[in-house]
Design an enzyme around this catalytic site. Structure first.
Site, PDB file in Angstrom:
ATOM      1  N   TYR A   5     -42.123 -37.769 148.058  1.00 54.46           N
ATOM      2  CA  TYR A   5     -42.088 -36.809 149.167  1.00 54.46           C
ATOM      3  C   TYR A   5     -42.778 -37.364 150.420  1.00 54.46           C
ATOM      4  CZ  TYR A   5     -40.574 -32.850 146.208  1.00 54.46           C
ATOM      5  OH  TYR A   5     -39.867 -32.001 145.406  1.00 54.46           O
ATOM      6  N   HIS A  61     -42.911 -25.921 144.552  1.00 49.68           N
ATOM      7  CA  HIS A  61     -42.107 -26.602 143.532  1.00 49.68           C
ATOM      8  C   HIS A  61     -42.199 -25.829 142.218  1.00 49.68           C
ATOM      9  CE1 HIS A  61     -40.405 -29.796 141.019  1.00 49.68           C
ATOM     10  NE2 HIS A  61     -40.050 -30.421 142.134  1.00 49.68           N
ATOM     11  N   ASP A 107     -42.992 -25.353 138.330  1.00 52.43           N
ATOM     12  CA  ASP A 107     -44.134 -25.963 137.620  1.00 52.43           C
ATOM     13  C   ASP A 107     -43.707 -26.936 136.510  1.00 52.43           C
ATOM     14  OD1 ASP A 107     -43.168 -24.270 135.713  1.00 52.43           O
ATOM     15  OD2 ASP A 107     -45.048 -23.171 135.386  1.00 52.43           O
ATOM     16  N   GLN A 146     -41.817 -36.688 136.653  1.00 52.01           N
ATOM     17  CA  GLN A 146     -42.198 -36.586 138.072  1.00 52.01           C
ATOM     18  C   GLN A 146     -43.699 -36.396 138.289  1.00 52.01           C
ATOM     19  OE1 GLN A 146     -39.418 -34.261 140.731  1.00 52.01           O
ATOM     20  NE2 GLN A 146     -38.819 -33.541 138.718  1.00 52.01           N
ATOM     21  N   THR A 177     -38.016 -20.977 135.845  1.00 48.19           N
ATOM     22  CA  THR A 177     -37.218 -19.896 135.251  1.00 48.19           C
ATOM     23  C   THR A 177     -36.515 -20.411 134.001  1.00 48.19           C
ATOM     24  OG1 THR A 177     -36.835 -19.123 137.492  1.00 48.19           O
ATOM     25  CG2 THR A 177     -35.450 -18.147 135.774  1.00 48.19           C
ATOM     26  N   ASP A 220     -18.623 -61.760 115.315  1.00 46.93           N
ATOM     27  CA  ASP A 220     -18.087 -61.431 116.640  1.00 46.93           C
ATOM     28  C   ASP A 220     -16.856 -62.294 116.926  1.00 46.93           C
ATOM     29  OD1 ASP A 220     -17.824 -60.607 119.271  1.00 46.93           O
ATOM     30  OD2 ASP A 220     -19.475 -61.839 120.023  1.00 46.93           O
TER      31      ASP A 220
HETATM   32  C1  SPV Z   1     -21.358 -59.545 124.059  1.00 48.05           C
HETATM   33  O1  SPV Z   1     -22.390 -58.886 124.255  1.00 48.05           O
HETATM   34  O2  SPV Z   1     -20.648 -59.377 123.076  1.00 48.05           O
HETATM   35  C2  SPV Z   1     -20.916 -60.554 125.025  1.00 48.05           C
HETATM   36  C3  SPV Z   1     -21.923 -61.233 125.851  1.00 48.05           C
HETATM   37  O3  SPV Z   1     -19.762 -60.818 125.088  1.00 48.05           O
HETATM   38  S1  SPV Z   1     -22.322 -62.694 125.044  1.00 48.05           S
HETATM   39  O4  SPV Z   1     -22.843 -62.342 123.714  1.00 48.05           O
HETATM   40  O5  SPV Z   1     -23.330 -63.363 125.832  1.00 48.05           O
HETATM   41  O6  SPV Z   1     -21.126 -63.507 124.928  1.00 48.05           O
HETATM   42 MG    MG Z   2     -18.625 -60.151 123.488  1.00 54.06          MG
END
Ligand code: SPV
Ligand code: MG
Length: 431
Positions: A75, A89, A91, A98, A122, A204
């Protein structure tokens, strides 16, 4: 005539706000600050009305004498400008995030003998209902999808955190910190292929298929409102990619990032330790264009991820690809590196920005993790993704607990590092 100052961060005026306004008016001339979008997104909620529309809400209230802009969460600026005798404000800010903003208000008012008046918040059923509805509304696809593009206009750098489940989504949604007088939080969520696969105990390698990824997205969406950036791996076959773009856009996902690799995708952080093939510029451009062609809204973003630095193909290859992908319709460029030093990322961004000042640049500083958000922003980077840190912190914690239970043949020894049963039972609110 005494002067009274209040500030609002709301899209809907309910009886709680009216109560504050009526109370405040009793003390004199009432100035109502309306918090800017830039400040509001730092903590409270994402606005569904424009700043001008929000100001209009208050201009129509008889008790309010003047409506002014409040540009920050603090503020300070407006208090020094208007030197009010009173600040009014609810409470409820005494013990939420904040707290320090409140303390600053008290300290500043002291300079001229001003007073903070706190009106009991309220807590009626109708206020609760309106409040919940406002938050819930933000989870709807039409609000969530466009939010990433809106944030790109509002934030110096958009910060995305990896999520792969309802619980991690709640962490990304609700974690707000007050640090050095500033409030901060994550802007968006990254659904990583690495962490989504890891959570399922799978590698992956695009083995976790789109149906399963969509299940994860659904879990995340069920409990959050923040925009989602999906790690779309290679995007798959062009013929499949177009269907997935439609599905994701309809669900309310804001962006998909696809990487320019083909064949059996392996995680980028393996670099050249495993065989990985980069797609041709022509084919990848065709994929981007096909996706852009089927997209129905202006909100959804298809972001092209360049693997040239990861695959040691050189800076020129990375730049050539970036310009080609933007020409093919990409809404953003993600440049990836697995070097510890951010030099090659910065070199890429600086060179790219010489010819293109507008296309968002996205980075994932897993390896080059010493860079600060400020440095990234200085090199023209618009989105930073913290891609795997939640998973990497949770796994060792769980593994150590499992090891210690086995060692001690009981759970007593691990108890000190555990969340209490009460906390876990009350962590998640029932509707
Ligand atoms: C993921 O998080 O799956 C990515 C980023 O593709 S990396 O792992 O760096 O490839
Ligand atoms: Mg990835």
């Amino acid at each position: 005539m005494k002067t009274v100052y209040t500030c609002f961060t709301t899209d809907v005026l309910h009886e709680g706000h009216m109560n504050i306004i009526k109370e405040a008016k009793k003390y004199g001339k009432l100035i109502a600050g309306v918090m800017s979008d830039e400040a509001m997104v730092k903590f409270d909620r994402f606005p569904t009305l424009s700043f001008e529309e929000r100001k209009q809400l208050f201009m129509n209230i008889e008790e309010i004498d003047e409506v002014v802009d409040q540009k920050s969460v603090s503020y300070r600026e407006n208090l020094l400008k208007y030197r009010p005798d009173y600040v009014v404000h609810g409470d409820n800010w005494k013990d939420n995030e904040q707290k320090s903003v409140r303390e600053e208000v008290i300290a500043i008012l002291k300079e001229w003998g001003g007073t903070l008046i706190e009106v009991p918040y309220t807590r009626s059923e109708s206020v609760k209902r309106i409040d919940n509805k406002m938050r819930e509304q933000l989870s709807m696809p039409e609000f969530r999808r466009k939010r990433l593009k809106q944030l790109l206009q509002l934030r110096p750098i958009v910060k995305a955190l990896e999520v792969h489940s309802g619980i991690t989504a709640l962490i990304a949604e609700k974690t707000i910190v007050e640090h050095e007088g500033e409030l901060d939080q994550f802007d968006a969520m990254w659904i990583s292929s690495l962490c989504d696969s890891t959570a399922k105990g799978k590698p992956d390698i695009e083995l976790v298929d789109m149906s399963s990824r969509i299940r994860t997205i659904d879990d995340v969406m069920d409990v959050s409102t923040k925009p989602i950036i999906l790690d779309g791996d290679t995007g798959g076959l062009i013929e499949h990619f177009v269907y997935n773009v439609r599905t994701l856009e309809r669900m309310g996902v804001s962006a998909i990032i696809i990487e320019d690799k083909t064949g059996l995708k392996k995680n980028s952080l393996f670099g050249t330790e495993v065989a990985q093939t980069q797609d041709t510029i022509e084919n990848f451009c065709a994929k981007i264009s096909a996706g852009k062609n089927v997209q129905l809204s202006d909100d959804f973003m298809i972001i092209a991820r360049i693997e040239s630095l990861i695959l040691e193909k050189g800076m020129q290859d990375a730049l050539d690809r970036a310009f080609a992908y933007v020409k093919a319709g990409a809404d953003g460029i993600m440049i990836h590196s697995r070097k510890k030093d951010p030099a090659e990322i910065f070199a890429f961004c600086d060179e790219f920005r010489k010819s293109d000042q507008t296309t968002p640049i996205i980075v994932v500083p897993t390896s080059f993790n010493t860079v600060t958000e400020e440095e990234l922003a200085q090199h023209g980077i618009n989105i930073v993704i913290y891609a795997n840190q939640l998973t990497r912190s949770a796994f060792p914690a769980m593994q150590n607990t499992a090891i210690d239970i086995l060692k001690h043949h009981r759970a007593k020894e691990v108890d000190d590092r555990l969340m209490s049963i009460k906390s876990i039972l009350t962590l998640i609110n029932e509707l």
